[in-house]
Design an enzyme around this catalytic site. Structure first.
Site, short mmCIF file in Angstrom:
data_model
loop_
_atom_site.label_atom_id
_atom_site.label_comp_id
_atom_site.label_asym_id
_atom_site.label_seq_id
_atom_site.Cartn_x
_atom_site.Cartn_y
_atom_site.Cartn_z
N GLY A 1 -31.11 99.10 32.23
CA GLY A 1 -29.84 99.54 32.81
C GLY A 1 -30.06 100.63 33.82
N ASP B 1 -22.40 96.32 35.75
CA ASP B 1 -23.57 95.47 35.94
C ASP B 1 -23.71 94.51 34.76
OD1 ASP B 1 -24.05 97.05 38.15
OD2 ASP B 1 -25.82 98.06 37.32
N GLU C 1 -22.55 100.53 50.16
CA GLU C 1 -21.80 99.54 49.37
C GLU C 1 -20.28 99.72 49.51
OE1 GLU C 1 -24.69 97.94 45.84
OE2 GLU C 1 -23.38 99.61 45.34
N GLY D 1 -23.34 100.44 40.12
CA GLY D 1 -22.79 100.77 41.44
C GLY D 1 -23.64 101.91 41.98
N ASP E 1 -31.32 105.02 43.20
CA ASP E 1 -30.10 105.82 43.01
C ASP E 1 -30.41 107.10 42.24
OD1 ASP E 1 -28.91 103.57 44.13
OD2 ASP E 1 -28.38 102.74 42.17
N ASN F 1 -23.99 105.45 40.13
CA ASN F 1 -25.33 105.78 39.62
C ASN F 1 -25.80 107.13 40.18
OD1 ASN F 1 -25.35 103.29 38.36
ND2 ASN F 1 -26.68 102.31 39.86
O1 RIB Z 1 -29.05 100.24 42.76
C1 RIB Z 1 -28.66 99.54 41.62
C2 RIB Z 1 -27.21 99.19 41.68
O2 RIB Z 1 -26.99 98.29 42.75
C3 RIB Z 1 -26.69 98.49 40.45
O3 RIB Z 1 -26.21 99.37 39.48
C4 RIB Z 1 -25.65 97.54 41.00
O4 RIB Z 1 -24.35 97.84 40.60
C5 RIB Z 1 -25.80 97.59 42.52
O5 RIB Z 1 -24.80 98.31 43.12
#
Ligand code: RIB
Length: 305
Positions: free
Chosen positions: A290, A11, A137, A37, A255, A41
């Site tokens: 973060g 990120d 994703e 990601g 997440d 996460n």
């Molecule tokens: O949910 C947050 C995440 O969404 C971030 O860390 C980014 O990488 C995206 O995947």
């Protein structure tokens, strides 16, 4: 075992006075690099709370420096990364702007994530003790294949409907619901999913109820400062409040909820406890910039102390 099959990103984050709209440019003083990601996460969030050695991550990164550091980060957080495969495409990268209220806007360049392949996951991973965690994703067909393999082995599937794809068809939602035990969504995602299968609802609880009934599953809707609710297939609704906080950065809050919730489901605790732990973990995570840095360890979750 908790198996997270999903995205792994780096990120790049800029603090901006206002999140720019179309055609607008804003200046930020600098930017930070964080691990991210949704899949990674969730794996890190689960590993901070689960017993040691219980979390595995499967997915793809590139043959690049971002990929090297993303794998090192998973290992440093106690996540088994042996199922993270190198791809020809670059490691996924998310471009994130965060405003003074901690709200964000995210663009994900998926790269290697879109080559994730459920066919590479060995059969030994799938058993009655497997808790599979999925998001949106990586290619939907691959996530669905992993969910079906888990279900066939009597394992548990937790599917976080984030981010909702631009094109979410009735068929996709129907297939997803049929292969899922716990559907996790925020208010917008839950309503979008309900609408996709012709169950348009303006209210979170009503949308969760329809989805839970349609999929014979438990639907959890997270609502930030309003906490979370869970509706089981029989229509029973449980709620958990969110601790009062002043967020610094909400990136990764969903997440964190998902990872902490997965750790609790893996332990077999009651649904109400899992909801409460998820809300507490997500709130703590929002206090640090973060996605991963603020994810709490088990010792910091008051309801587990
Ligand atoms: O949910 C947050 C995440 O969404 C971030 O860390 C980014 O990488 C995206 O995947």
């Amino acid at each position: 075992m908790i198996l997270v099959f999903g995205s792994i990103n780096i990120d790049l984050v800029a603090q901006v006075p206002v999140i720019p709209g179309p055609g607008r440019t804003v200046l930020a003083p600098s930017y930070q690099r964080h691990f991210g990601g949704k899949g990674a996460n969730q794996a890190v969030a689960a590993a901070r709370i689960a017993a040691p050695g219980q979390v595995r991550m499967a997915g793809r990164v590139g043959r690049d420096g971002f990929g090297d550091s993303a794998i090192e980060n998973l290992l440093a957080n106690g996540v088994d990364a042996a199922l993270v495969v190198r791809a020809d495409e670059p490691t996924g990268c998310a471009f994130i702007t965060v405003d003074p209220a901690g709200e964000n806007a995210i663009t994900v360049a998926s790269g290697a994530n879109m080559t994730a392949n459920a066919g590479e996951l060995p059969a030994v991973l799938f058993g009655a003790g497997t808790v599979l965690v999925l998001q949106m994703e990586i290619p939907f067909a691959q996530a669905l294949a992993a969910a079906r393999r888990t279900h066939s082995a009597s394992g548990t599937v937790i599917w976080n409907l984030a981010p909702v794809p631009e094109e979410m068809t009735r068929e996709m939602v129907t297939e997803l619901l049929a292969a899922t035990d716990f559907l996790l969504a925020n208010e917008h995602e839950a309503r979008d999913a309900a609408a996709a299968i012709g169950l348009a609802r303006s209210d979170d609880e009503a949308a969760a109820m329809e989805l839970a009934r349609a999929g014979d599953l438990t639907c959890i809707v997270t609502a930030g400062a309003q906490g979370a609710l869970a509706v089981t297939a029989d229509g029973t609704c449980q709620r958990a409040p969110a601790p009062r906080i002043v967020p610094v950065d909400t990136t990764g809050a969903g997440d964190t909820f998902a990872g902490a919730f997965a750790a609790m489901i893996h332990e077999g605790v009651p649904l109400q406890t899992a909801l409460g732990v998820g809300c507490e973990a997500a709130a703590q995570q929002c206090l640090t910039p973060g996605a991963q840095a603020g994810m709490p360890t088990r010792a910091k979750i008051s309801s587990l102390a």
